[in-house]
Scaffold this motif. Structure first.
Motif, PDB file in Angstrom:
ATOM      1  N   ALA A   1       0.799  -1.247  -0.096  1.00 31.72           N
ATOM      2  CA  ALA A   1      -0.012   0.103   0.051  1.00 31.72           C
ATOM      3  C   ALA A   1       1.015   1.213   0.046  1.00 31.72           C
ATOM      4  N   LEU A   2       1.914   1.312   0.870  1.00 33.61           N
ATOM      5  CA  LEU A   2       2.737   2.519   0.857  1.00 33.61           C
ATOM      6  C   LEU A   2       3.553   2.526  -0.451  1.00 33.61           C
ATOM      7  N   SER A   3       3.948   1.586  -0.894  1.00 32.26           N
ATOM      8  CA  SER A   3       4.617   1.679  -2.160  1.00 32.26           C
ATOM      9  C   SER A   3       3.655   2.098  -3.277  1.00 32.26           C
ATOM     10  N   LEU A   4       2.240   1.804  -3.358  1.00 31.32           N
ATOM     11  CA  LEU A   4       1.511   1.990  -4.425  1.00 31.32           C
ATOM     12  C   LEU A   4       1.122   3.496  -4.214  1.00 31.32           C
ATOM     13  N   PHE A   5       0.809   4.068  -3.137  1.00 31.58           N
ATOM     14  CA  PHE A   5       0.609   5.528  -2.731  1.00 31.58           C
ATOM     15  C   PHE A   5       1.828   6.497  -3.269  1.00 31.58           C
ATOM     16  N   ALA A   6       2.869   5.788  -3.031  1.00 31.00           N
ATOM     17  CA  ALA A   6       4.183   6.366  -3.274  1.00 31.00           C
ATOM     18  C   ALA A   6       4.404   6.543  -4.769  1.00 31.00           C
ATOM     19  N   LEU A   7       3.943   5.662  -5.657  1.00 32.90           N
ATOM     20  CA  LEU A   7       3.944   5.443  -7.034  1.00 32.90           C
ATOM     21  C   LEU A   7       2.977   6.562  -7.569  1.00 32.90           C
ATOM     22  N   VAL A   8       1.796   6.569  -7.223  1.00 33.82           N
ATOM     23  CA  VAL A   8       0.666   7.474  -7.772  1.00 33.82           C
ATOM     24  C   VAL A   8       0.657   8.781  -7.278  1.00 33.82           C
ATOM     25  N   LYS A   9       1.456   9.067  -6.112  1.00 33.99           N
ATOM     26  CA  LYS A   9       1.253  10.393  -5.264  1.00 33.99           C
ATOM     27  C   LYS A   9       1.516  11.484  -6.219  1.00 33.99           C
ATOM     28  N   ASP A  10       0.685  12.672  -6.261  1.00 29.32           N
ATOM     29  CA  ASP A  10       0.957  13.888  -6.844  1.00 29.32           C
ATOM     30  C   ASP A  10       0.500  15.173  -6.089  1.00 29.32           C
ATOM     31  N   ASP A  11       1.535  15.741  -5.755  1.00 30.95           N
ATOM     32  CA  ASP A  11       1.506  16.917  -4.855  1.00 30.95           C
ATOM     33  C   ASP A  11       1.159  18.230  -5.584  1.00 30.95           C
ATOM     34  N   SER A  12       0.660  18.158  -6.582  1.00 31.01           N
ATOM     35  CA  SER A  12       0.320  19.296  -7.637  1.00 31.01           C
ATOM     36  C   SER A  12      -0.934  19.893  -6.896  1.00 31.01           C
ATOM     37  N   PRO A  13      -1.532  21.122  -7.169  1.00 30.02           N
ATOM     38  CA  PRO A  13      -2.574  21.661  -6.379  1.00 30.02           C
ATOM     39  C   PRO A  13      -3.919  20.898  -7.333  1.00 30.02           C
ATOM     40  N   VAL A  14      -3.786  20.588  -8.417  1.00 34.17           N
ATOM     41  CA  VAL A  14      -4.735  19.901  -9.056  1.00 34.17           C
ATOM     42  C   VAL A  14      -5.044  18.454  -8.585  1.00 34.17           C
ATOM     43  N   ALA A  15      -4.145  17.928  -8.221  1.00 35.14           N
ATOM     44  CA  ALA A  15      -4.148  16.465  -7.701  1.00 35.14           C
ATOM     45  C   ALA A  15      -4.839  16.715  -6.386  1.00 35.14           C
ATOM     46  N   LYS A  16      -4.723  18.000  -5.544  1.00 33.43           N
ATOM     47  CA  LYS A  16      -5.332  17.857  -4.074  1.00 33.43           C
ATOM     48  C   LYS A  16      -6.645  18.103  -4.223  1.00 33.43           C
ATOM     49  N   HIS A  17      -7.266  18.429  -5.359  1.00 27.04           N
ATOM     50  CA  HIS A  17      -8.618  18.710  -5.577  1.00 27.04           C
ATOM     51  C   HIS A  17      -9.448  17.712  -5.466  1.00 27.04           C
ATOM     52  N   GLN A  18     -10.465  17.417  -4.526  1.00 28.43           N
ATOM     53  CA  GLN A  18     -11.266  16.092  -4.403  1.00 28.43           C
ATOM     54  C   GLN A  18     -12.308  16.281  -5.348  1.00 28.43           C
ATOM     55  N   PRO A  19     -12.548  15.032  -5.941  1.00 32.24           N
ATOM     56  CA  PRO A  19     -13.875  15.193  -7.035  1.00 32.24           C
ATOM     57  C   PRO A  19     -15.138  15.041  -6.330  1.00 32.24           C
ATOM     58  N   PRO A  20     -16.257  15.554  -7.111  1.00 29.86           N
ATOM     59  CA  PRO A  20     -17.672  15.899  -6.387  1.00 29.86           C
ATOM     60  C   PRO A  20     -17.872  14.390  -5.693  1.00 29.86           C
ATOM     61  N   LEU A  21     -18.767  14.135  -4.767  1.00 27.27           N
ATOM     62  CA  LEU A  21     -19.343  12.872  -4.292  1.00 27.27           C
ATOM     63  C   LEU A  21     -19.718  12.037  -5.325  1.00 27.27           C
ATOM     64  N   LEU A  22     -20.515  12.269  -6.021  1.00 28.36           N
ATOM     65  CA  LEU A  22     -21.020  11.470  -7.299  1.00 28.36           C
ATOM     66  C   LEU A  22     -19.977  10.426  -7.974  1.00 28.36           C
ATOM     67  N   VAL A  23     -19.043  11.532  -8.398  1.00 25.21           N
ATOM     68  CA  VAL A  23     -17.837  10.678  -8.993  1.00 25.21           C
ATOM     69  C   VAL A  23     -17.028   9.751  -7.963  1.00 25.21           C
ATOM     70  N   VAL A  24     -16.952  10.232  -6.896  1.00 24.92           N
ATOM     71  CA  VAL A  24     -16.370   9.210  -5.832  1.00 24.92           C
ATOM     72  C   VAL A  24     -17.045   7.931  -5.909  1.00 24.92           C
ATOM     73  N   LEU A  25     -18.458   8.039  -5.625  1.00 26.72           N
ATOM     74  CA  LEU A  25     -19.198   6.927  -5.313  1.00 26.72           C
ATOM     75  C   LEU A  25     -19.181   6.119  -6.490  1.00 26.72           C
ATOM     76  N   SER A  26     -19.161   6.605  -7.736  1.00 25.96           N
ATOM     77  CA  SER A  26     -19.020   5.787  -9.245  1.00 25.96           C
ATOM     78  C   SER A  26     -17.689   5.262  -9.099  1.00 25.96           C
ATOM     79  N   GLN A  27     -16.758   5.733  -8.710  1.00 27.09           N
ATOM     80  CA  GLN A  27     -15.415   5.167  -8.660  1.00 27.09           C
ATOM     81  C   GLN A  27     -15.194   3.988  -7.708  1.00 27.09           C
ATOM     82  N   ILE A  28     -15.997   4.387  -6.694  1.00 26.84           N
ATOM     83  CA  ILE A  28     -15.941   3.032  -5.564  1.00 26.84           C
ATOM     84  C   ILE A  28     -16.762   1.858  -6.056  1.00 26.84           C
ATOM     85  N   LEU A  29     -17.877   2.056  -6.826  1.00 28.85           N
ATOM     86  CA  LEU A  29     -18.963   1.172  -7.351  1.00 28.85           C
ATOM     87  C   LEU A  29     -18.122   0.239  -8.330  1.00 28.85           C
ATOM     88  N   VAL A  30     -17.351   1.106  -9.368  1.00 30.57           N
ATOM     89  CA  VAL A  30     -16.434   0.558 -10.273  1.00 30.57           C
ATOM     90  C   VAL A  30     -15.252  -0.111  -9.535  1.00 30.57           C
TER      91      VAL A  30
END
Length: 256
Positions: free
Chosen positions: A71-100
């Motif tokens: 898990a730590l290796s995976l998160f380090a691989l995809v981590k992006d500290d840019s301001p755009v990456a820190k923006h959290q998507p809308p709840l509906l998008v998050v729920l659809s991602q979780i369903l996928v």
């Protein structure tokens, strides 16, 4: 001075903490005599298990150690500290991602799980370790051979996370939910107030069938849906009946 904890660390350790807290609740619940009315197996049948409870705890801790590293290796691989990456998507998008992610995890685990039963070498040397628990415990949900833990659970979770495109913050909720569901499926109790038994056909009674000899080649689906079992002919439905000596029993019934 505030101590900030990253989403990546929370996504790694919160599911593990939840695993032991939630399974611990079932241990406490199981100590009450009133829980006997909802047990899928009488207490005496725990003698069928080939591994001690302490052995189960040690086995789970080993798997979770591997899980932390991946898990730590995976998160380090995809981590992006840019301001755009820190923006959290809308709840509906998050729920659809979780369903996928749920669908992807179910698909991965069904085919990997079923193959470990079909392949005699893999079953004998790897997957049979999980089936040492004929009468499952809640805290034994992740009791597997380390290789199976990596292939089935850890790799499946990583693929679900990457393919769904969810953020590390969304992953906290997804992996925590998957952990709760997995623990619940192995709890050995079928209580009427359990919301998972209402929402999911894949529950503790359904998975208990798989842990018995007559259901060993059925009910491979985990941890959410039963779709692949139904599509590919490995679905064994059940009816809950009261045992004469008390408690419940999931008896297999025929489709249609």
């Amino acid at each position: 001075m505030e101590l900030a904890v990253s989403d990546e660390l929370l996504g790694t350790f919160v599911p593990i903490i939840i695993y032991w807290l939630y399974s611990g609740l079932y241990v406490i619940l199981g100590n009450f005599e009133s829980s006997d009315d909802y047990r899928l197996h009488p207490r005496s049948e725990e003698a069928k298990n080939i591994v001690s409870k302490w052995g189960v705890v040690k086995g789970v801790l080993v798997q979770q150690a591997f899980q932390i590293v991946v898990a730590l290796s995976l998160f380090a691989l995809v981590k992006d500290d840019s301001p755009v990456a820190k923006h959290q998507p809308p709840l509906l998008v998050v729920l659809s991602q979780i369903l996928v992610a749920m669908v992807i995890l179910d698909t991965w685990q069904y085919f990997m799980h079923r193959y470990m039963h079909i392949n005699k070498f893999l079953y004998k040397h790897i997957h049979s370790k999980h089936h040492m628990l004929v009468v499952p415990y809640a805290f034994g949900a992740l009791y597997n051979h380390p290789v199976e833990g990596l292939l089935l659970d850890t790799a499946g979770g990583a693929i679900s996370f990457l393919a769904s495109g969810m953020t590390p913050r969304a992953a906290i909720f997804f992996f925590s939910f998957a952990t709760i569901k997995t623990v619940d499926d192995h709890c050995g109790l079928c209580v009427p107030w359990n919301i998972f038994h209402k929402l999911f056909g894949n529950n503790s009674a359904y998975h208990d069938i798989h842990h018995q000899l007559y259901g060993n080649k059925y009910n491979f689906s985990q941890p959410f849906f039963v779709v692949w079992d139904k599509i590919l002919g490995t679905h064994m439905p059940y009816t809950l009946e009261r045992r004469k000596e008390g408690g419940l029993q999931a008896r297999p019934t025929k489709d249609k």
